[in-house]
Design a protein around this motif. Structure first.
Motif, PDB file in Angstrom:
ATOM      1  N   ALA A 170       0.849  -1.186   0.000  1.00 34.67           N
ATOM      2  CA  ALA A 170       0.000   0.000   0.000  1.00 34.67           C
ATOM      3  C   ALA A 170       0.882   1.233   0.000  1.00 34.67           C
ATOM      4  CB  ALA A 170      -0.890  -0.001   1.231  1.00 34.67           C
ATOM      5  N   ALA A 171       0.550   2.172  -0.819  1.00 35.37           N
ATOM      6  CA  ALA A 171       1.350   3.399  -0.897  1.00 35.37           C
ATOM      7  C   ALA A 171       1.108   4.249   0.347  1.00 35.37           C
ATOM      8  CB  ALA A 171       0.968   4.180  -2.149  1.00 35.37           C
ATOM      9  N   PRO A 172       2.106   4.955   0.819  1.00 32.17           N
ATOM     10  CA  PRO A 172       1.943   5.802   2.002  1.00 32.17           C
ATOM     11  C   PRO A 172       1.022   6.983   1.707  1.00 32.17           C
ATOM     12  CG  PRO A 172       4.055   6.223   0.965  1.00 32.17           C
ATOM     13  CD  PRO A 172       3.462   5.046   0.241  1.00 32.17           C
ATOM     14  N   LEU A 173       0.530   7.613   2.751  1.00 27.49           N
ATOM     15  CA  LEU A 173      -0.392   8.741   2.604  1.00 27.49           C
ATOM     16  C   LEU A 173       0.400  10.035   2.470  1.00 27.49           C
ATOM     17  CD1 LEU A 173      -2.792   7.793   5.567  1.00 27.49           C
ATOM     18  CD2 LEU A 173      -2.738   6.838   3.233  1.00 27.49           C
ATOM     19  N   ALA A 174      -0.003  10.883   1.571  1.00 31.74           N
ATOM     20  CA  ALA A 174       0.630  12.203   1.401  1.00 31.74           C
ATOM     21  C   ALA A 174      -0.154  13.222   2.212  1.00 31.74           C
ATOM     22  CB  ALA A 174       0.636  12.607  -0.068  1.00 31.74           C
ATOM     23  N   VAL A 175       0.538  13.959   3.079  1.00 34.31           N
ATOM     24  CA  VAL A 175      -0.118  14.946   3.928  1.00 34.31           C
ATOM     25  C   VAL A 175       0.318  16.341   3.503  1.00 34.31           C
ATOM     26  CG1 VAL A 175      -0.448  15.771   6.292  1.00 34.31           C
ATOM     27  CG2 VAL A 175      -0.201  13.318   5.855  1.00 34.31           C
ATOM     28  N   SER A 223      -0.874  10.029  -9.193  1.00 35.54           N
ATOM     29  CA  SER A 223       0.086   9.136  -9.864  1.00 35.54           C
ATOM     30  C   SER A 223       0.113   7.752  -9.227  1.00 35.54           C
ATOM     31  CB  SER A 223       1.501   9.742  -9.779  1.00 35.54           C
ATOM     32  OG  SER A 223       1.978   9.655  -8.437  1.00 35.54           O
ATOM     33  N   GLY A 224      -0.498   7.616  -8.061  1.00 32.23           N
ATOM     34  CA  GLY A 224      -0.473   6.339  -7.345  1.00 32.23           C
ATOM     35  C   GLY A 224       0.713   6.190  -6.426  1.00 32.23           C
ATOM     36  N   GLU A 225       1.609   7.182  -6.404  1.00 31.79           N
ATOM     37  CA  GLU A 225       2.776   7.100  -5.503  1.00 31.79           C
ATOM     38  C   GLU A 225       2.333   7.291  -4.052  1.00 31.79           C
ATOM     39  OE1 GLU A 225       4.815  10.023  -8.344  1.00 31.79           O
ATOM     40  OE2 GLU A 225       6.502   9.126  -7.263  1.00 31.79           O
ATOM     41  N   ALA A 226       1.196   7.943  -3.857  1.00 34.54           N
ATOM     42  CA  ALA A 226       0.613   8.085  -2.520  1.00 34.54           C
ATOM     43  C   ALA A 226      -0.765   7.413  -2.533  1.00 34.54           C
ATOM     44  CB  ALA A 226       0.474   9.556  -2.127  1.00 34.54           C
ATOM     45  N   GLY A 227      -1.084   6.737  -1.445  1.00 35.54           N
ATOM     46  CA  GLY A 227      -2.358   6.020  -1.388  1.00 35.54           C
ATOM     47  C   GLY A 227      -3.555   6.920  -1.155  1.00 35.54           C
ATOM     48  N   ALA A 228      -3.279   8.149  -0.687  1.00 35.51           N
ATOM     49  CA  ALA A 228      -4.348   9.111  -0.408  1.00 35.51           C
ATOM     50  C   ALA A 228      -3.697  10.467  -0.171  1.00 35.51           C
ATOM     51  CB  ALA A 228      -5.146   8.701   0.829  1.00 35.51           C
ATOM     52  N   VAL A 229      -4.501  11.500  -0.179  1.00 37.78           N
ATOM     53  CA  VAL A 229      -4.014  12.822   0.238  1.00 37.78           C
ATOM     54  C   VAL A 229      -4.835  13.257   1.437  1.00 37.78           C
ATOM     55  CG1 VAL A 229      -5.433  13.975  -1.534  1.00 37.78           C
ATOM     56  CG2 VAL A 229      -3.567  15.207  -0.440  1.00 37.78           C
ATOM     57  N   VAL A 230      -4.131  13.647   2.497  1.00 36.41           N
ATOM     58  CA  VAL A 230      -4.779  14.174   3.699  1.00 36.41           C
ATOM     59  C   VAL A 230      -4.393  15.645   3.782  1.00 36.41           C
ATOM     60  CG1 VAL A 230      -5.019  13.995   6.213  1.00 36.41           C
ATOM     61  CG2 VAL A 230      -4.630  11.929   4.832  1.00 36.41           C
ATOM     62  N   LEU A 234     -14.151  11.228  -5.991  1.00 37.16           N
ATOM     63  CA  LEU A 234     -12.849  11.421  -6.637  1.00 37.16           C
ATOM     64  C   LEU A 234     -12.242  10.070  -7.009  1.00 37.16           C
ATOM     65  CD1 LEU A 234     -11.148  14.034  -4.245  1.00 37.16           C
ATOM     66  CD2 LEU A 234     -12.456  14.520  -6.337  1.00 37.16           C
ATOM     67  N   PRO A 235     -11.340  10.046  -7.995  1.00 35.10           N
ATOM     68  CA  PRO A 235     -10.597   8.805  -8.288  1.00 35.10           C
ATOM     69  C   PRO A 235      -9.506   8.536  -7.268  1.00 35.10           C
ATOM     70  CG  PRO A 235      -9.872  10.566  -9.749  1.00 35.10           C
ATOM     71  CD  PRO A 235     -11.048  11.114  -8.962  1.00 35.10           C
ATOM     72  N   ILE A 236      -9.266   9.498  -6.376  1.00 34.80           N
ATOM     73  CA  ILE A 236      -8.277   9.332  -5.304  1.00 34.80           C
ATOM     74  C   ILE A 236      -9.000   9.477  -3.960  1.00 34.80           C
ATOM     75  CG2 ILE A 236      -6.321  10.195  -6.668  1.00 34.80           C
ATOM     76  CD1 ILE A 236      -6.657  12.916  -5.288  1.00 34.80           C
ATOM     77  N   VAL A 237      -8.319   9.036  -2.899  1.00 33.17           N
ATOM     78  CA  VAL A 237      -8.861   9.195  -1.554  1.00 33.17           C
ATOM     79  C   VAL A 237      -8.367  10.523  -0.993  1.00 33.17           C
ATOM     80  CG1 VAL A 237      -8.846   8.283   0.803  1.00 33.17           C
ATOM     81  CG2 VAL A 237      -8.944   6.707  -1.146  1.00 33.17           C
ATOM     82  N   ARG A 238      -9.286  11.331  -0.454  1.00 30.59           N
ATOM     83  CA  ARG A 238      -8.901  12.590   0.156  1.00 30.59           C
ATOM     84  C   ARG A 238      -9.698  12.771   1.431  1.00 30.59           C
ATOM     85  NH1 ARG A 238     -11.495  18.154   0.854  1.00 30.59           N
ATOM     86  NH2 ARG A 238      -9.846  19.187   2.067  1.00 30.59           N
ATOM     87  N   LEU A 256      -6.409  10.834   9.145  1.00 29.47           N
ATOM     88  CA  LEU A 256      -5.346   9.932   8.703  1.00 29.47           C
ATOM     89  C   LEU A 256      -5.818   8.478   8.764  1.00 29.47           C
ATOM     90  CD1 LEU A 256      -2.457  11.757  10.531  1.00 29.47           C
ATOM     91  CD2 LEU A 256      -2.468  11.292   8.066  1.00 29.47           C
ATOM     92  N   ARG A 257      -6.532   8.140   9.839  1.00 31.24           N
ATOM     93  CA  ARG A 257      -7.009   6.759   9.972  1.00 31.24           C
ATOM     94  C   ARG A 257      -8.006   6.426   8.866  1.00 31.24           C
ATOM     95  NH1 ARG A 257      -8.629   6.659  15.259  1.00 31.24           N
ATOM     96  NH2 ARG A 257     -10.703   7.332  14.632  1.00 31.24           N
ATOM     97  N   MET A 258      -8.942   7.355   8.609  1.00 35.57           N
ATOM     98  CA  MET A 258      -9.947   7.090   7.565  1.00 35.57           C
ATOM     99  C   MET A 258      -9.290   7.002   6.197  1.00 35.57           C
ATOM    100  SD  MET A 258     -13.485   9.105   6.676  1.00 35.57           S
ATOM    101  CE  MET A 258     -14.217   8.700   8.267  1.00 35.57           C
ATOM    102  N   ALA A 259      -8.304   7.863   5.928  1.00 34.27           N
ATOM    103  CA  ALA A 259      -7.615   7.801   4.639  1.00 34.27           C
ATOM    104  C   ALA A 259      -6.925   6.459   4.468  1.00 34.27           C
ATOM    105  CB  ALA A 259      -6.604   8.937   4.528  1.00 34.27           C
TER     106      ALA A 259
END
Ligand SMILES: NC(=O)c1ccc[n+]([C@@H]2O[C@H](COP(=O)([O-])OP(=O)(O)OC[C@H]3O[C@@H](n4cnc5c(N)ncnc54)[C@H](O)[C@@H]3O)[C@@H](O)[C@H]2O)c1
Ligand SMILES: N[C@H](C(=O)O)[C@H](O)COP(=O)(O)O
Length: 353
Positions: free
Chosen positions: A19-24, A127-134, A307-311, A337-340
Motif C-alpha cells: 500500500a502506498a503511504p499517505l501524502a499529507v 500518480s499512485g505514488e501516494a495512497g491518499a491525500v490528507v 474522486l478517483p483518489i482518496v482525500r 489519517l485513519r480514515m484515509a
C-alpha cells in the motif's frame, strides 16, 4: 449511529504491504495543521496509523511540534517509496520547500507553501505514488491572495482530477453522524435557487456509490432534509420542500436508492433519529456541519466523495487564535489519517490483481 464504517477497526485486514503511504499537505504554517500533524506522528502507534509523509515544511513542522513539547525527528525522503521504512523512527518529509512562521499570523510565504504542498500531494495521489491525500487546513482568504482560485480544497481537488465541481462531494463523517451539504460555500441568500431536483439526484447517486465503495455500505440509507422550517409545513412556510425536494426523493426511490425525506432538519439529528439513516444529505453548509461539529468536533473528518483518489481532511480549520499554544486537539487529524488509510486499503484490496 451510522452502521458499519471504516472507522470501526474490527477485523480490519492488515494494510497490504504494497500500500502506498499517505501524502499529507501541511496546511497554513501559521495555523494548527503542522502541530496536529506532528502530534499524529507521535501517536502513530497508539492509533495504528498507516505510514504517511508530509510534503514540504520540515522546519515548520519541527517548530510547531516544539510548541507542544514534542521533539520531532524528521527525515528528508526523495520519493514516497522511502516513507514506509522511515516512518517508524521519524516523520518523513518530501521536498525541501519550507518557510518561517509566526503562529497566528498567516502571510503570503506561508500561503504559497500551503498551496505548493497541496498541489504536490494531490499529484502524488493521482500518480499512485501516494495512497491518499490528507489535507491540512488552509485559510481560503489567504490562499486567494497567492492565486488559489477555487472556493475550497474540495473544488481544487475536483479540478486536479478533471471533474466538475459537483462531482466532488463533501461529506463530514464522525462516530455519531455523516452529513453532506448539497450546496457548500455559497451565500445563504442564493441557496434556495440552487436547490434543484437535478442537484439532489446527482449528489445522492455520488453518495450511494462512494459509501458502497469506500465505507462498506452497499445500500446506504440516505436521509434528505427539507430546506424550510418543518419542511415547509405543506407549503405554508415555503414551497421548495413540496415542489422540488419531495419529487426528487420520489425519483431517487424509484431508481432504487434507499432515500427518505424531506425531513425537518431540527429533529433529524436527535439520537433516536440518527439510528435510522447512514448519511444525511442537507440543503446547505451549516445545516450539515453544525450537527456534526457539535457532536464530533474532535473526531470529525471531511472526506471528498466521487474522486478517483482518496482525500480526507480534519473537520476544523486553521484555528489561528490557538496555534502554537499547545491547545489544539489532534483528534480530527488523527481521524482523517485513519480514515484515509482505511479507504486506501479498501481500494488497494479491491483492485483486480
Ligand atoms: N479543512 C479546512 O481546510 C478548513 C475547515 C474549516 C475552516 N477552514 C478555514 O479556517 C479558517 C478559520 O475558520 P474558522 O475559525 O471558521 O474555523 P476553525 O475550525 O479554524 O475554528 C473554529 C473554533 O474552533 C477552535 N478549534 C479549531 N480546531 C481546533 C482544534 N483542533 N482543537 C481545539 N480547538 C479548535 C478554534 O480555536 C475556533 O475557536 C478560515 O479561513 C476557514 O475557511 C478550513
Ligand atoms: N466546509 C469545510 C468545513 O467547514 O469544515 C471547510 O471549509 C473545508 O472545505 P474544503 O475541504 O473544500 O477546503
Amino acid at each position: 449511529m451510522p452502521s458499519s464504517s471504516t472507522t470501526e477497526a474490527q477485523g480490519a485486514a492488515p494494510l497490504p504491504v504494497n500500500a502506498a503511504p499517505l501524502a499529507v499537505s501541511i496546511g497554513d504554517p501559521a495555523g494548527i495543521a503542522p502541530e496536529v500533524i506532528a502530534q499524529a506522528w507521535a501517536e502513530r502507534e497508539a492509533h495504528a496509523l498507516a505510514p504517511f509523509f508530509a510534503v514540504g515544511g520540515a522546519g515548520v513542522l519541527v517548530r510547531a511540534a516544539a510548541s507542544r513539547g514534542i521533539e520531532l525527528p524528521v527525515v528528508q525522503i526523495s520519493s514516497p517509496a522511502e516513507a514506509r521504512e522511515a516512518f517508524a523512527s521519524a516523520l518523513p518529509v518530501l521536498g525541501e520547500e519550507d518557510c518561517t512562521q509566526t503562529f497566528g499570523e498567516p502571510d503570503a510565504q506561508g500561503a504559497r507553501l500551503a498551496l505548493h504542498s497541496l498541489t504536490r500531494a494531490t499529484r502524488l495521489a493521482l500518480s499512485g505514488e501516494a495512497g491518499a491525500v490528507v489535507t491540512g487546513p488552509i485559510a481560503k482568504a489567504r490562499l486567494a491572495e497567492v492565486g488559489f482560485t477555487q472556493p475550497g480544497q474540495t473544488e481544487f481537488l475536483a479540478d486536479a482530477c478533471e471533474l466538475a465541481h459537483d462531482d466532488a462531494v463533501m461529506m463530514l463523517a464522525g462516530p455519531s453522524l455523516r452529513t453532506v451539504p448539497l450546496t457548500v460555500h455559497e451565500p445563504l441568500a442564493v441557496v434556495p435557487g440552487l436547490v434543484t431536483g437535478a442537484l439532489i439526484e446527482h449528489k445522492a447517486h455520488v453518495i450511494a456509490r462512494a459509501l458502497a465503495r469506500d465505507f462498506g455500505l452497499p445500500e446506504a440509507r440516505i436521509a434528505i432534509t427539507g430546506l424550510n422550517p418543518h419542511s415547509g409545513e405543506d407549503g405554508r412556510m415555503g414551497s421548495e420542500d413540496r415542489d422540488v425536494i419531495a419529487p426528487a426523493i420520489a425519483r431517487l426511490a424509484a431508481q432504487g436508492l434507499a432515500v427518505t425525506g424531506p425531513h425537518p432538519a431540527d429533529a433529524l439529528f436527535a439520537a433516536h433519529e440518527r439510528t435510522k439513516f447512514d448519511v444525511a444529505l442537507c440543503m446547505y453548509h451549516d445545516q450539515a456541519l453544525i450537527p456534526i461539529k457539535t457532536l464530533d468536533f474532535d473526531q470529525g473528518v471531511n472526506v471528498t466523495l466521487g474522486l478517483p483518489i482518496v482525500r480526507t481532511s480534519p473537520d476544523h480549520g486553521t484555528a489561528f487564535a490557538i496555534a502554537g499554544k499547545g491547545l489544539a486537539s489532534a483528534g480530527a487529524m488523527i481521524a482523517a489519517l485513519r480514515m484515509a488509510g482505511e479507504c486506501a486499503q479498501r481500494r488497494a484490496m479491491s483492485v483486480p490483481a
